[in-house]
Design a protein around this motif. Structure first.
Motif, PDB file in Angstrom:
ATOM      1  N   SER A 167       0.816  -1.222   0.000  1.00 32.45           N
ATOM      2  CA  SER A 167       0.000   0.000   0.000  1.00 32.45           C
ATOM      3  C   SER A 167       0.853   1.278   0.000  1.00 32.45           C
ATOM      4  O   SER A 167       0.324   2.369  -0.186  1.00 32.45           O
ATOM      5  CB  SER A 167      -0.925   0.015   1.222  1.00 32.45           C
ATOM      6  N   ILE A 168       2.164   1.154   0.195  1.00 28.90           N
ATOM      7  CA  ILE A 168       3.050   2.320   0.267  1.00 28.90           C
ATOM      8  C   ILE A 168       3.369   2.802  -1.148  1.00 28.90           C
ATOM      9  O   ILE A 168       3.836   2.042  -1.984  1.00 28.90           O
ATOM     10  CB  ILE A 168       4.341   1.983   1.043  1.00 28.90           C
ATOM     11  N   ASP A 169       3.105   4.095  -1.393  1.00 27.56           N
ATOM     12  CA  ASP A 169       3.340   4.677  -2.712  1.00 27.56           C
ATOM     13  C   ASP A 169       4.735   5.274  -2.857  1.00 27.56           C
ATOM     14  O   ASP A 169       5.255   5.383  -3.969  1.00 27.56           O
ATOM     15  CB  ASP A 169       2.327   5.795  -2.980  1.00 27.56           C
ATOM     16  N   CYS A 170       5.326   5.708  -1.738  1.00 19.99           N
ATOM     17  CA  CYS A 170       6.610   6.409  -1.790  1.00 19.99           C
ATOM     18  C   CYS A 170       7.269   6.339  -0.415  1.00 19.99           C
ATOM     19  O   CYS A 170       6.584   6.439   0.600  1.00 19.99           O
ATOM     20  CB  CYS A 170       6.366   7.865  -2.182  1.00 19.99           C
ATOM     21  N   TYR A 171       8.585   6.180  -0.413  1.00 20.03           N
ATOM     22  CA  TYR A 171       9.365   6.225   0.823  1.00 20.03           C
ATOM     23  C   TYR A 171      10.189   7.504   0.848  1.00 20.03           C
ATOM     24  O   TYR A 171      10.649   7.972  -0.189  1.00 20.03           O
ATOM     25  CB  TYR A 171      10.342   5.046   0.913  1.00 20.03           C
ATOM     26  N   VAL A 172      10.400   8.031   2.055  1.00 19.48           N
ATOM     27  CA  VAL A 172      11.338   9.123   2.264  1.00 19.48           C
ATOM     28  C   VAL A 172      12.327   8.641   3.317  1.00 19.48           C
ATOM     29  O   VAL A 172      11.928   8.220   4.404  1.00 19.48           O
ATOM     30  CB  VAL A 172      10.636  10.421   2.735  1.00 19.48           C
ATOM     31  N   LEU A 173      13.617   8.694   2.974  1.00 18.88           N
ATOM     32  CA  LEU A 173      14.674   8.210   3.862  1.00 18.88           C
ATOM     33  C   LEU A 173      15.653   9.324   4.157  1.00 18.88           C
ATOM     34  O   LEU A 173      15.859  10.214   3.325  1.00 18.88           O
ATOM     35  CB  LEU A 173      15.474   7.079   3.203  1.00 18.88           C
ATOM     36  N   GLY A 174      16.310   9.225   5.304  1.00 16.45           N
ATOM     37  CA  GLY A 174      17.478  10.041   5.568  1.00 16.45           C
ATOM     38  C   GLY A 174      18.682   9.368   4.920  1.00 16.45           C
ATOM     39  O   GLY A 174      18.621   8.215   4.496  1.00 16.45           O
ATOM     40  N   SER A 175      19.800  10.074   4.852  1.00 18.01           N
ATOM     41  CA  SER A 175      20.964   9.545   4.137  1.00 18.01           C
ATOM     42  C   SER A 175      21.565   8.315   4.815  1.00 18.01           C
ATOM     43  O   SER A 175      21.996   7.385   4.131  1.00 18.01           O
ATOM     44  CB  SER A 175      22.026  10.634   3.978  1.00 18.01           C
ATOM     45  N   ARG A 176      21.605   8.292   6.128  1.00 17.86           N
ATOM     46  CA  ARG A 176      22.172   7.117   6.815  1.00 17.86           C
ATOM     47  C   ARG A 176      21.275   5.897   6.636  1.00 17.86           C
ATOM     48  O   ARG A 176      21.761   4.778   6.484  1.00 17.86           O
ATOM     49  CB  ARG A 176      22.401   7.421   8.289  1.00 17.86           C
ATOM     50  N   THR A 177      19.973   6.106   6.667  1.00 18.03           N
ATOM     51  CA  THR A 177      19.041   5.000   6.435  1.00 18.03           C
ATOM     52  C   THR A 177      19.211   4.481   5.015  1.00 18.03           C
ATOM     53  O   THR A 177      19.188   3.274   4.773  1.00 18.03           O
ATOM     54  CB  THR A 177      17.589   5.447   6.684  1.00 18.03           C
ATOM     55  N   TYR A 178      19.405   5.375   4.066  1.00 16.14           N
ATOM     56  CA  TYR A 178      19.651   4.984   2.675  1.00 16.14           C
ATOM     57  C   TYR A 178      20.902   4.109   2.587  1.00 16.14           C
ATOM     58  O   TYR A 178      20.889   3.032   1.978  1.00 16.14           O
ATOM     59  CB  TYR A 178      19.799   6.236   1.810  1.00 16.14           C
ATOM     60  N   GLU A 179      21.981   4.553   3.209  1.00 11.81           N
ATOM     61  CA  GLU A 179      23.227   3.777   3.171  1.00 11.81           C
ATOM     62  C   GLU A 179      23.041   2.410   3.824  1.00 11.81           C
ATOM     63  O   GLU A 179      23.533   1.399   3.317  1.00 11.81           O
ATOM     64  CB  GLU A 179      24.351   4.556   3.857  1.00 11.81           C
ATOM     65  N   HIS A 180      22.313   2.376   4.926  1.00 10.12           N
ATOM     66  CA  HIS A 180      22.054   1.106   5.607  1.00 10.12           C
ATOM     67  C   HIS A 180      21.199   0.196   4.722  1.00 10.12           C
ATOM     68  O   HIS A 180      21.443  -1.007   4.629  1.00 10.12           O
ATOM     69  CB  HIS A 180      21.372   1.361   6.957  1.00 10.12           C
ATOM     70  N   ALA A 181      20.189   0.774   4.049  1.00  8.27           N
ATOM     71  CA  ALA A 181      19.320  -0.011   3.171  1.00  8.27           C
ATOM     72  C   ALA A 181      20.121  -0.618   2.013  1.00  8.27           C
ATOM     73  O   ALA A 181      19.864  -1.759   1.602  1.00  8.27           O
ATOM     74  CB  ALA A 181      18.189   0.855   2.633  1.00  8.27           C
ATOM     75  N   LEU A 182      21.092   0.117   1.491  1.00  8.65           N
ATOM     76  CA  LEU A 182      21.949  -0.422   0.435  1.00  8.65           C
ATOM     77  C   LEU A 182      22.752  -1.613   0.949  1.00  8.65           C
ATOM     78  O   LEU A 182      22.906  -2.619   0.251  1.00  8.65           O
ATOM     79  CB  LEU A 182      22.884   0.658  -0.106  1.00  8.65           C
ATOM     80  N   GLN A 183      23.245  -1.512   2.190  1.00  4.92           N
ATOM     81  CA  GLN A 183      24.008  -2.613   2.783  1.00  4.92           C
ATOM     82  C   GLN A 183      23.132  -3.848   2.988  1.00  4.92           C
ATOM     83  O   GLN A 183      23.602  -4.970   2.870  1.00  4.92           O
ATOM     84  CB  GLN A 183      24.612  -2.192   4.121  1.00  4.92           C
ATOM     85  N   LEU A 184      21.845  -3.624   3.294  1.00  7.86           N
ATOM     86  CA  LEU A 184      20.907  -4.733   3.524  1.00  7.86           C
ATOM     87  C   LEU A 184      20.452  -5.397   2.225  1.00  7.86           C
ATOM     88  O   LEU A 184      19.806  -6.432   2.262  1.00  7.86           O
ATOM     89  CB  LEU A 184      19.669  -4.253   4.284  1.00  7.86           C
TER      90      LEU A 184
END
Length: 187
Positions: free
Chosen positions: A52-69
């Motif tokens: 149901s999620i149309d769009c995510y907004v992340l901070g930069s550290r969360t983005y970097e962590h998500a890339l690692q995951l």
């Protein structure tokens, strides 16, 4: 007659019992399940909510962590709020360094109905301070960290929220869902 779509901005975050979202070194390995089972809890993979999620907004550290995951957000459009130059690894990711009110009001709300802020204490606190959060979905992990990055450290003035739902999961996590209370200034 065009219908006006009302977007909902949901702050989704995982916190320790004592209100931290990361250790001082930004690590989040404490979120891994201990293997304990709460028998009365439910099992839910969250697929319906995620779809149901149309769009995510992340901070930069969360983005970097998500890339690692291994990037858990699929091809869902994602905006990373940052002042840093970061690698762009997916077509679905945009970077934004401007005003959060403009981001939500002018860029995201006309395009997306269900916008999720995921991770980032500074991101969540700034959106709360600006009155941009409509809902909070707080997952509480069964762990006390004692120190780290505060979830609601500087979120502005007192805010009242209505409890919408509480769900206890078999892994010991508890999810609290809140909706912003309507006031004259944010109806």
């Amino acid at each position: 007659m065009p219908s006006a779509m009302r977007s909902t901005v949901t702050l989704h975050v995982v916190s320790s019992l004592d209100g931290f979202i990361a250790k001082k070194d930004n690590s989040v390995s404490w979120m891994d399940s201990s293997g304990d089972v709460y028998e009365a809890g439910v099992t839910d993979d969250g697929a319906e909510v995620i779809e149901s999620i149309d769009c995510y907004v992340l901070g930069s550290r969360t983005y970097e962590h998500a890339l690692q995951l291994g990037w858990p957000y699929g091809d869902t459009p994602t905006v990373v709020m940052t002042n840093r130059v970061l690698p762009s690894t997916r077509e679905s990711v945009e970077f934004y360094s401007g005003d959060p009110k403009r981001l939500v009001g002018e860029i995201l709300a006309p395009r997306y109905g269900n916008i999720w802020l995921v991770g980032g204490a500074m991101l969540g606190q700034s959106f709360l301070r600006l009155g941009l959060v409509d809902e909070i979905r707080l997952m509480i992990a069964p762990v006390i960290l004692g120190d780290g990055l505060h979830l609601f450290g500087d979120s502005g003035t007192e805010q009242k929220w209505h409890l919408k739902n509480v769900v206890a999961y078999k892994d010991g996590y508890v999810e609290l869902s809140y909706r912003r209370q309507a006031t004259d200034s944010n109806c």
